[in-house]
Design a protein around this motif. Sequence first.
Motif, PDB file in Angstrom:
ATOM      1  N   ASP A 293       0.810  -1.213  -0.123  1.00 38.61           N
ATOM      2  CA  ASP A 293      -0.038  -0.083  -0.063  1.00 38.61           C
ATOM      3  C   ASP A 293       0.723   1.251  -0.059  1.00 38.61           C
ATOM      4  OD1 ASP A 293      -2.315  -1.834   0.105  1.00 38.61           O
ATOM      5  OD2 ASP A 293      -2.316  -1.562   2.302  1.00 38.61           O
ATOM      6  N   PHE A 294       2.009   1.239   0.244  1.00 39.06           N
ATOM      7  CA  PHE A 294       3.022   2.298   0.189  1.00 39.06           C
ATOM      8  C   PHE A 294       2.991   3.202  -0.939  1.00 39.06           C
ATOM      9  CE2 PHE A 294       3.411   0.479   4.289  1.00 39.06           C
ATOM     10  CZ  PHE A 294       4.151   1.304   5.155  1.00 39.06           C
ATOM     11  N   LEU A 295       3.326   2.363  -2.033  1.00 41.66           N
ATOM     12  CA  LEU A 295       3.381   2.957  -3.325  1.00 41.66           C
ATOM     13  C   LEU A 295       2.370   3.824  -3.444  1.00 41.66           C
ATOM     14  CD1 LEU A 295       5.029   1.788  -6.528  1.00 41.66           C
ATOM     15  CD2 LEU A 295       2.840   2.784  -6.565  1.00 41.66           C
ATOM     16  N   SER A 318      -4.573   2.971  -1.430  1.00 39.23           N
ATOM     17  CA  SER A 318      -3.744   4.275  -0.565  1.00 39.23           C
ATOM     18  C   SER A 318      -4.394   4.082   0.743  1.00 39.23           C
ATOM     19  CB  SER A 318      -4.137   5.458  -1.426  1.00 39.23           C
ATOM     20  OG  SER A 318      -3.691   6.561  -0.427  1.00 39.23           O
ATOM     21  N   PHE A 319      -3.735   4.350   1.687  1.00 36.46           N
ATOM     22  CA  PHE A 319      -4.144   4.480   3.248  1.00 36.46           C
ATOM     23  C   PHE A 319      -4.237   5.975   3.745  1.00 36.46           C
ATOM     24  CE2 PHE A 319       0.289   2.910   3.595  1.00 36.46           C
ATOM     25  CZ  PHE A 319       0.765   3.793   4.276  1.00 36.46           C
ATOM     26  N   THR A 329     -11.337   2.276   7.149  1.00 42.05           N
ATOM     27  CA  THR A 329     -10.872   1.364   6.577  1.00 42.05           C
ATOM     28  C   THR A 329     -10.535   1.202   5.107  1.00 42.05           C
ATOM     29  OG1 THR A 329     -12.223   0.065   8.224  1.00 42.05           O
ATOM     30  CG2 THR A 329     -11.830  -1.199   6.377  1.00 42.05           C
ATOM     31  N   VAL A 330      -9.334   0.860   4.560  1.00 44.48           N
ATOM     32  CA  VAL A 330      -9.320   0.905   3.105  1.00 44.48           C
ATOM     33  C   VAL A 330      -9.036  -0.443   2.536  1.00 44.48           C
ATOM     34  CG1 VAL A 330      -8.219   3.053   3.226  1.00 44.48           C
ATOM     35  CG2 VAL A 330      -6.848   1.211   3.618  1.00 44.48           C
ATOM     36  N   ARG A 331      -8.907  -1.564   3.396  1.00 42.38           N
ATOM     37  CA  ARG A 331      -8.785  -2.947   2.849  1.00 42.38           C
ATOM     38  C   ARG A 331      -9.464  -3.978   3.923  1.00 42.38           C
ATOM     39  NH1 ARG A 331      -4.800  -5.416   1.066  1.00 42.38           N
ATOM     40  NH2 ARG A 331      -3.620  -3.743   0.057  1.00 42.38           N
ATOM     41  N   GLU A 332     -10.296  -5.041   3.636  1.00 43.84           N
ATOM     42  CA  GLU A 332     -10.653  -5.808   4.285  1.00 43.84           C
ATOM     43  C   GLU A 332      -9.809  -6.981   4.667  1.00 43.84           C
ATOM     44  OE1 GLU A 332     -13.713  -5.360   5.497  1.00 43.84           O
ATOM     45  OE2 GLU A 332     -14.005  -3.481   4.427  1.00 43.84           O
TER      46      GLU A 332
END
Length: 413
Positions: A293-295, A318-319, A329-332
């Motif tokens: 998720d960092f990129l 992206s977070f 929440t951005v991912r489950e």
Amino acid sequence: LIIADDQGTDFVGAYRENTRPVRTPNVDQLASEGLLFRRAYTNPVCAPTRAALLTGQQVFRSGIGYGIRLDLEDDFELDIGLPSIPSVLKANTGGLYATEALGKWNLSMRHERPNTHPQAMGFDHYAGALNNTPNYYEWNKIVDGQPETMQTYSTTDTTNDAIASVQYLPEPWFVWVAYHAPHAPWHEPPPQLHDTPFADNISTVDERLDAMVNALDTEVGRLFAAMPPDQRAHTTIFYIGDNGTQAARMQVDDPGGGKMSVRETGIRVPFIAAGPAVPRPGTETEALVSIVDFLPTIAELSGAPLTAQQRAETDGVSFVPVLANPTATVREAAYTEWFSPLGSGPHTVYDQAVVESRYKLIRRFAGEELFDLQGRLIEGDNLLQHPLAPDAQQALDRMYALLDTYPRPVEAD
């Protein structure tokens, strides 16, 4: 972006998961100024984490499933044609960003592109050691392709380079600061860098490791202090560990866990974010974050989020919304893996794990395990040894469905 090597959550004081005192006042201060992530996940080994961090792709795509060693007669390295943080930053800002990589690299072999692999991946400048260093006090350094022998303590040298970068680079810039510490060999750091209780009599491996962690924190603090207040105010800082603590040195009783394991102690790492993107200092979040998720996050923070084509090439999300709101929440689910040897197989080792907010599935060649992580820092009983409750079965079905979207490992005969 500051990367610590083999520093699990049990070696950052702010996480309060240690059984003996951990002296990390500067990283703890960063947490008080920013956002501490409780559920940040990497791969369980150095090189796979760095490959996924740099490219935003799960490592089954790159083949970097295990550590890269320069002493092996192998030419497998991270493909320079893959996307990378510096190449995306440059493409999306019209070349505006200056980019540098400092410290440990661990993504290339000497055979294919000697000494210049970081630049081939998009960085303007590289200074550091391409792989692990067997001696922090005497080691081989590469500066833009040119080798030299260093006798400056490695952690100090990387900090010196980082300070120089933040002082001379034209803004905007992105600097990748990858420390070797506190990776083995465990040694006594320069005495002025640590103030552990046993500073005058370091006699055990644990004492040396504690001193190394304290020395790393001291140098990180020196880097922060070298940034003028106005620069600190508009700079986003990420501090993350590349995997868990080495198993023999963990402060957690977790047989089979630690580095090189997809158990929580191998893949759930310290991650702290601070800066203008974090409006609520001193907060924590349980939001799931994956190393891929960092990129996309860094691209969005740069003011030039991923294009449609770039989004198609990354496995990350992206977070940035979590930085703004810790309850977002951005991912489950988060996925992690490691395998050996490098490449597409066949493999002698291949461990996968999927983590949701509550449940976790581990898949190995030897079998599968399902765990309920609610209220736990490490795994408990394998739920697959008993009839599953309906919510556990539903979670298992979801995680199977996610695994089915990724290629199955190829087991060696």
